[in-house]
Every structure is written in C-alpha cells, then in structure tokens.
Write an enzyme that holds these catalytic residues in place. Structure first.
Site, PDB file in Angstrom:
ATOM      1  CG  ASN A   9      -1.701   1.257   1.415  1.00 22.01           C
ATOM      2  OD1 ASN A   9      -1.782   2.064   0.494  1.00 22.01           O
ATOM      3  ND2 ASN A   9      -2.282   1.445   2.585  1.00 22.01           N
ATOM      4  CD1 TRP A  10       3.543   1.067  -3.057  1.00 22.35           C
ATOM      5  CD2 TRP A  10       3.564   2.415  -4.848  1.00 22.35           C
ATOM      6  NE1 TRP A  10       4.280   0.451  -4.033  1.00 22.35           N
ATOM      7  CE2 TRP A  10       4.312   1.253  -5.141  1.00 22.35           C
ATOM      8  CE3 TRP A  10       3.437   3.395  -5.835  1.00 22.35           C
ATOM      9  CZ2 TRP A  10       4.937   1.058  -6.382  1.00 22.35           C
ATOM     10  CZ3 TRP A  10       4.049   3.198  -7.074  1.00 22.35           C
ATOM     11  CH2 TRP A  10       4.793   2.041  -7.337  1.00 22.35           C
ATOM     12  CE  LYS A  11       0.014   3.484   4.873  1.00 15.00           C
ATOM     13  NZ  LYS A  11      -0.104   3.690   6.302  1.00 15.00           N
ATOM     14  CG  HIS A  96      -5.926   1.842   5.027  1.00 15.82           C
ATOM     15  ND1 HIS A  96      -5.541   2.775   5.961  1.00 15.82           N
ATOM     16  CD2 HIS A  96      -4.876   1.006   4.865  1.00 15.82           C
ATOM     17  CE1 HIS A  96      -4.300   2.495   6.349  1.00 15.82           C
ATOM     18  NE2 HIS A  96      -3.869   1.429   5.694  1.00 15.82           N
ATOM     19  CD  GLU A  98      -3.174   5.530   6.733  1.00 15.76           C
ATOM     20  OE1 GLU A  98      -3.118   5.625   5.488  1.00 15.76           O
ATOM     21  OE2 GLU A  98      -2.233   5.070   7.416  1.00 15.76           O
ATOM     22  CD  GLU A 168      -3.752  -2.721   7.167  1.00 21.78           C
ATOM     23  OE1 GLU A 168      -2.637  -2.980   6.713  1.00 21.78           O
ATOM     24  OE2 GLU A 168      -4.346  -1.662   6.946  1.00 21.78           O
ATOM     25  N   GLY A 174       2.103   2.000  10.761  1.00 15.10           N
ATOM     26  CA  GLY A 174       3.053   3.108  10.630  1.00 15.10           C
ATOM     27  C   GLY A 174       3.716   3.502  11.943  1.00 15.10           C
ATOM     28  CB  SER A 213       4.886  -2.060  11.997  1.00 10.19           C
ATOM     29  OG  SER A 213       4.449  -0.727  12.200  1.00 10.19           O
ATOM     30  N   GLY A 234       2.643  -1.276   4.301  1.00 10.32           N
ATOM     31  CA  GLY A 234       2.689   0.160   4.039  1.00 10.32           C
ATOM     32  C   GLY A 234       4.123   0.613   3.799  1.00 10.32           C
ATOM     33  N   GLY A 235       4.730   1.171   4.834  1.00 10.72           N
ATOM     34  CA  GLY A 235       6.070   1.782   4.709  1.00 10.72           C
ATOM     35  C   GLY A 235       7.082   0.910   3.981  1.00 10.72           C
TER      36      GLY A 235
HETATM   37  C1  PEP Z   1      -0.954   0.048   5.990  1.00  9.31           C
HETATM   38  O1  PEP Z   1      -1.038   1.247   5.824  1.00  9.31           O
HETATM   39  O2  PEP Z   1      -1.820  -0.680   5.503  1.00  9.31           O
HETATM   40  C2  PEP Z   1       0.160  -0.478   6.769  1.00  9.31           C
HETATM   41  C3  PEP Z   1       0.100  -1.720   7.169  1.00  9.31           C
HETATM   42  O3  PEP Z   1       1.216   0.380   7.016  1.00  9.31           O
HETATM   43  P1  PEP Z   1       2.624   0.025   7.707  1.00  9.31           P
HETATM   44  O4  PEP Z   1       3.104  -1.285   7.111  1.00  9.31           O
HETATM   45  O5  PEP Z   1       3.501   1.171   7.390  1.00  9.31           O
HETATM   46  O6  PEP Z   1       2.358  -0.128   9.176  1.00  9.31           O
END
Ligand code: PEP
Length: 252
Positions: A9-11, A96, A98, A168, A174, A213, A234-235
């Site tokens: 997920n590049w956001k 998601h 967010e 999640e 994050g 994470s 994500g990251g």
């Molecule tokens: C996400 O945004 O779906 C996510 C899991 O982010 P991260 O891996 O950065 O925690």
C-alpha cells in the site's frame, strides 16, 4: 491450501521517477520467485497507467487504494470501479483505517464500496482492525465482528470467495509496533471462525492478511502462523529490498 499474498500500500507516496526505480527492482527480483505466492502493489490513482504498463505480463498484480461506492455521477474527486477496470486493476483496498478515521468512512460505506468493487470484478481488500483504545477496553473482537458483519450483511458470505480481508490493528500501522505473531493469529482465527458460522468452506478458503509494521525482519514469523495468509504492507512497500524480502518470505 490458501496461496499467500503480499500487497503493498503505497499510500500518498511516490513520483514518476522513484516509482520507475522501485518497479524496475521489483520486476527484476519478484519475477524469479515464481507463482507460489501472489504479490501486488496498490498505488495512487495517477500512477495506475504507468504501473499497468510496467507490470503487465509480470507476476506482480496491481490495484488502487480506494474506490467510490457509486457507479458514476456528480461526485467530484471520486474514482469509480469502472475507471479502475480501464487500468486492469486486480485489487482495491476498501476500509483502510486511514479512510475510516480521516475521511469518516462508516462500516456501511465500506460495505457499499466492497459491493461495488466486486460487481466490477475487482478483488476488494477489506481492512478491519481496532484502535489502541478499543484493544485496551477489550472490545477488539466486537469491533472486528461489526466491521466484517456489515460487509456480510450487504454482500453475503459467499462474496468472500472473491475477496481478501486484512486485519490491521490501528495501533500497529506506521508506528513500528507490530502485533506479536500470536496476537495477530488470535484475531485471524477469530475472523475465520466468525465466517465459518455462516459457511465453513468459505472461511477455510478466504485469504486473511496481517498489516501493521510488517518488515523484512518480522514477515517470516508472522506468515508462519496458520491463519495468516500474507501481509498488507505500508512503509516497507516503498523500499525495494524490504518489499522483495517480504515477498520472498511469503514464497518460503
Ligand atoms: C498500511 O497502511 O496498511 C500499513 C500496514 O502500514 P505500515 O506497514 O507502514 O504499518
């Protein structure tokens, strides 16, 4: 036997130049992994065309991070499922945390997005998860049950044959704090058991990802748990070496 999936997920990150470098690295190293697991990237809308042209014919799939629940019309700034079809998206993330928290998406709206995505042959990646406050007040299971049940009420349990669920925990997204493999496994098992009450076969077959994470150094132990079928990343999906290592962990 469920096939593992690692979805990035590049956001709201990236630009044409950086994306090109990242996709070249993924193409080179994920191509040789074979098809034992699926890998995908969910990218910002403006990059779908270039991502499609870079990834078509490879073993990496692509998708978007959100979709309108509406088919078309006067919804300024929104993007429809039909538009995502124009770029041959396989996946679209819905619900998601967010989107739920920053844009007020309710369980009902998320369920409508899920339904619209499926109607147009997109595979929704339905995100569910509790906040830290909810975990601390012992309402994790209730929250997740409500999030999943809103979708099942609208789309029916059979719809999960063409969908992915991503657990999640909001407190792990994050933040660098990962749920322990056992904490994640417990919730994945809870999700699967809840679905099994309606249809055991669908429950046994549905892909349930963990997100929060996930990094190159913790992916393998998370993916080794019996009900964890891969990750939503994500990251770490923005760093080629890390994302490749996570994809490799899903293949082993
Ligand atoms: C996400 O945004 O779906 C996510 C899991 O982010 P991260 O891996 O950065 O925690």
């Amino acid at each position: 036997m469920r096939k593992k999936l690692v979805a990035g997920n590049w956001k709201m990150h990236g630009n044409l130049l950086d994306n090109d470098t990242l996709l070249n690295a993924l193409n080179k190293d994920i191509a040789v992994l074979g098809n034992e697991a699926n890998c995908a990237v969910c990218v910002p809308y403006p990059y779908l065309a270039t991502v499609q042209s870079k990834l078509q014919g490879t073993n990496i799939k692509w998708g978007a991070q959100n979709v309108s629940q509406h088919e078309k019309g006067a919804y300024t700034g929104e993007v429809s499922a039909v538009m995502l079809n124009d770029f041959n998206c396989t996946y679209v993330i819905v619900g998601h945390s967010e989107r739920r928290m920053l844009y007020g998406e309710s369980n009902q709206v998320v369920a409508e997005k899920y339904l619209t995505a499926q109607k147009h042959k997109l595979v929704p990646i339905l995100c569910v998860g509790e906040t830290l406050e909810q975990r601390d007040s012992d309402t994790t299971e209730q929250i997740i049950e409500e999030q999943v049940n809103a979708v099942l009420a609208l789309a029916g349990v059979d719809s999960l044959s063409n969908a992915v669920i991503a657990y999640e925990p909001v407190w792990a997204i994050g933040t660098g704090k990962t749920a322990t493999p056992q904490q994640a496994q417990d919730i994945h098992h809870f999700i699967r058991q809840g679905i099994a009450k309606q249809n055991a076969e669908v429950a046994a077959g549905v892909t349930v990802l963990y997100g929060g994470s996930v990094k190159a150094n913790n992916a393998a132990e998370l993916f080794a748990m019996p009900d964890i079928d891969g990750g939503l990343i994500g990251g770490a999906s923005l760093i080629a070496d890390d994302f490749i290592a996570i994809c490799k962990a899903a293949h082993s």
